[in-house]
Design a protein around this motif. Structure first.
Motif, short mmCIF file in Angstrom:
data_model
loop_
_atom_site.label_atom_id
_atom_site.label_comp_id
_atom_site.label_asym_id
_atom_site.label_seq_id
_atom_site.Cartn_x
_atom_site.Cartn_y
_atom_site.Cartn_z
N GLY A 59 0.82 -1.20 0.00
CA GLY A 59 0.00 0.00 0.00
C GLY A 59 0.85 1.26 0.00
N SER A 63 0.77 2.10 -4.16
CA SER A 63 -0.59 2.66 -4.22
C SER A 63 -0.87 3.35 -5.56
CB SER A 63 -0.84 3.61 -3.06
OG SER A 63 0.06 4.69 -3.10
N SER A 66 -2.95 1.09 -7.99
CA SER A 66 -4.16 0.46 -7.47
C SER A 66 -5.19 0.13 -8.55
CB SER A 66 -4.80 1.32 -6.38
OG SER A 66 -5.23 2.54 -6.92
N LEU A 78 -10.88 -1.20 -1.76
CA LEU A 78 -10.04 -0.09 -1.33
C LEU A 78 -10.88 1.14 -0.98
CD1 LEU A 78 -6.95 -0.15 -3.71
CD2 LEU A 78 -7.00 -0.56 -1.26
N GLN A 82 -10.97 2.83 2.59
CA GLN A 82 -10.58 4.22 2.77
C GLN A 82 -11.68 5.01 3.46
OE1 GLN A 82 -9.36 4.98 -1.36
NE2 GLN A 82 -7.37 5.61 -0.55
N VAL A 107 -3.92 -2.92 3.28
CA VAL A 107 -3.36 -2.20 2.12
C VAL A 107 -3.62 -0.70 2.29
CG1 VAL A 107 -3.50 -1.86 -0.38
CG2 VAL A 107 -3.59 -4.17 0.56
N VAL A 108 -4.84 -0.37 2.69
CA VAL A 108 -5.19 1.04 2.88
C VAL A 108 -4.39 1.65 4.02
CG1 VAL A 108 -7.07 2.63 3.47
CG2 VAL A 108 -7.46 0.80 1.84
N ILE A 111 -1.47 2.81 2.28
CA ILE A 111 -1.79 3.96 1.44
C ILE A 111 -1.93 5.23 2.29
CG2 ILE A 111 -3.61 4.98 -0.01
CD1 ILE A 111 -4.09 2.11 -1.10
#
Length: 141
Positions: A59, A63, A66, A78, A82, A107-108, A111
């Motif tokens: 991430g 990112s 994505s 995602l 988010q 993953v976020v 990010i």
């Protein structure tokens, strides 16, 4: 015997990434085979938490990609994650154990540039609780 715990670690690690592994199945199998619950919990929690760290790193570093097909989380996952982050902040990482959307949260986390220490602490708590509940459920049978 130690190889069984390393297997649990590896499968739990893979289950936290984009690999189609299901660590709970192995955990239950190994519990029923008589392996020590505390060591299994430690191996599963450590493996799954470190696997989530791979997602966090991706991430942070990837990112910008994505929208690519190979990215480990779908765009809809995602976006949902988010929105959770915007609403609840880093505490959403406690929900990284969820089978749907949990990996996207990690993953976020990358990010959103969540620092490593709170990331790993929160993810380990969530994932450790999940494995503790599975172990308690199997032990109660």
């Amino acid at each position: 015997m130690i190889s069984q715990y390393l297997l649990m670690f590896a499968v739990a690690f893979g289950a936290a990434t984009l690999l189609p592994f299901y660590s709970e199945i192995l955990l239950i199998t190994q519990l029923n085979a008589g392996l020590h619950p505390a060591w299994l919990w430690l191996a599963a929690t450590a493996g799954n938490t470190l696997g989530a760290g791979v997602n966090w790193w991706m991430g942070m570093k990837l990112s910008q990609y994505s929208d690519r097909r190979w990215f480990p989380a779908r765009k809809s996952d995602l976006l949902r994650a988010q929105n959770w982050f915007n609403r609840y902040g880093k505490w959403t990482l406690l929900m990284s154990w969820m089978p749907i959307g949990g990996d996207a949260l990690t993953v976020v986390g990358g990010i959103m540039r969540i620092p490593a220490t709170p990331f790993f602490i929160l993810v380990a708590i969530g994932k450790g609780l999940r494995y503790a509940i599975v172990i308690a459920g199997v032990s109660a049978m």
